[in-house]
Design an enzyme around this catalytic site. Structure first.
Site, short mmCIF file in Angstrom:
data_model
loop_
_atom_site.label_atom_id
_atom_site.label_comp_id
_atom_site.label_asym_id
_atom_site.label_seq_id
_atom_site.Cartn_x
_atom_site.Cartn_y
_atom_site.Cartn_z
CG MET A 1 22.27 31.91 -12.01
SD MET A 1 22.83 33.68 -12.31
CE MET A 1 22.97 33.91 -10.61
NE ARG A 2 28.41 24.81 -12.28
CZ ARG A 2 28.87 24.42 -10.61
NH1 ARG A 2 27.28 24.41 -9.62
NH2 ARG A 2 29.37 24.20 -10.08
CB ILE A 3 31.18 30.10 -8.28
CG1 ILE A 3 30.70 31.09 -7.93
CG2 ILE A 3 32.66 30.86 -8.28
CD1 ILE A 3 30.95 30.96 -6.23
CG ASN B 1 29.30 38.53 -15.37
OD1 ASN B 1 28.09 38.22 -16.20
ND2 ASN B 1 29.23 38.66 -14.27
CG HIS C 1 27.18 42.31 -11.17
ND1 HIS C 1 26.54 40.94 -10.45
CD2 HIS C 1 26.99 42.96 -9.86
CE1 HIS C 1 26.61 41.42 -9.51
NE2 HIS C 1 26.79 42.46 -8.90
CB SER D 1 28.48 47.23 -14.22
OG SER D 1 28.08 47.56 -12.80
CB THR E 1 39.92 39.50 -13.11
OG1 THR E 1 38.56 39.88 -12.06
CG2 THR E 1 39.77 39.98 -13.62
CD GLU F 1 37.83 40.96 -6.04
OE1 GLU F 1 37.13 42.13 -5.49
OE2 GLU F 1 38.90 42.77 -7.39
CG LEU F 2 31.96 36.61 -7.57
CD1 LEU F 2 31.69 35.46 -8.66
CD2 LEU F 2 31.33 36.01 -6.21
CG ASP F 3 30.19 39.96 -9.32
OD1 ASP F 3 30.02 38.98 -10.47
OD2 ASP F 3 28.69 39.70 -8.32
CD GLU G 1 20.94 43.24 -16.52
OE1 GLU G 1 21.20 42.12 -16.98
OE2 GLU G 1 21.07 43.57 -15.69
C1 GRF Z 1 20.53 39.23 -15.48
O1 GRF Z 1 20.03 40.04 -14.33
C2 GRF Z 1 22.42 40.07 -14.84
O2 GRF Z 1 22.00 41.25 -14.81
C3 GRF Z 1 22.21 38.64 -14.17
O3 GRF Z 1 21.45 37.53 -14.93
C4 GRF Z 1 20.59 38.04 -14.75
C5 GRF Z 1 20.19 37.00 -16.27
O4 GRF Z 1 18.74 37.59 -16.90
N1 GRF Z 1 24.27 38.06 -14.23
P1 GRF Z 1 18.32 36.81 -18.31
O5 GRF Z 1 18.95 35.56 -17.83
O6 GRF Z 1 19.53 37.32 -19.14
O7 GRF Z 1 17.46 37.58 -18.35
#
Ligand code: GRF
Length: 215
Positions: free
Chosen positions: A92-94, A109, A111, A138, A143, A145-147, A176
């Protein structure tokens, strides 16, 4: 790709995606996770990594003067493991442009939306509120550009009448856990790469929404 594809995974939280990546290693995935790095000491994913015998490190972003200093230290920690691939798994970092450029073509990444829809946070609520009939997740190359980088794989699912956020979050998470290990495998096998025109699989440029999987 070299004989083994060295992977470093960056996390901030639970690490359920990390767990899916770890599990895939004993299911024939040739990629090898060499280290897991978190920006929070309490990220549960660190415990998952330790349970799998994977070296871990914590770099608390709050201990650094700014984004540039943190990213410089992060790059140093990552590069100590000579990675062929760096995976953001709920990190959770830009990231600074310099960081993104340094790992261009080897930074993925995951998303929780069907990009380019719902970039940013709170994607499940936004998909429900928008009345979307489909939602999903996805894997994309990162890159500046964010996401916004080229999508490699996308898994889509139907939003059912009466779906609530918890239900939907759960189903997307499960998706995922299918596509991230697959992307790691394809990259390690040399099948997936970033070309100038976009994400490329087996020598063919993928459509903008990536390789499609329907759940
Ligand atoms: C996931 O939903 C992912 O898409 C997002 O952050 C979440 C991470 O979940 N980027 P976890 O820590 O893998 O359970």
């Amino acid at each position: 790709m070299s004989a083994s594809c060295n992977v470093v995974v960056l996390i901030s939280g639970s690490g359920s995606n990390l767990q899916a990546l770890i599990n895939s290693q004993s299911e024939g995935n040739p990629a090898r996770i060499r280290a897991v790095i978190a920006n929070r000491a309490d990220a549960f994913g660190l415990t998952r990594a330790q349970g799998a015998g994977i070296p871990t490190a914590v770099l608390d972003h709050k201990a650094f003067a700014g984004r540039e200093a943190f990213d410089a230290a992060l790059m140093q920690a990552i590069d100590a493991h000579a990675p062929d691939l760096v995976l953001l798994a709920g990190f959770m970092r830009i990231l600074t442009p310099g960081f993104v450029r340094h790992y261009q073509g080897r930074l993925l990444n995951i998303h929780p939306s069907l990009l380019p829809r719902h970039k940013g946070l709170d994607t499940h609520r936004r998909a429900l509120e928008a009345g979307d009939e489909e939602h999903g997740c996805s894997v994309h190359f990162v890159t500046e550009e964010l996401d916004g980088g080229p999508v490699a794989i996308q898994a889509s699912l139907a939003i059912k009448p009466g779906d609530n956020i918890d239900e939907l979050t759960h189903r997307v998470h499960a998706a995922e856990h299918q596509i991230y290990p697959l992307a790691m495998r394809w990259f390690a096998e040399g099948r997936l790469r970033l070309a100038e025109q976009g994400a490329m699989l087996d020598g063919t440029i993928l459509p903008a929404s990536g390789y499609q999987i329907r759940i």
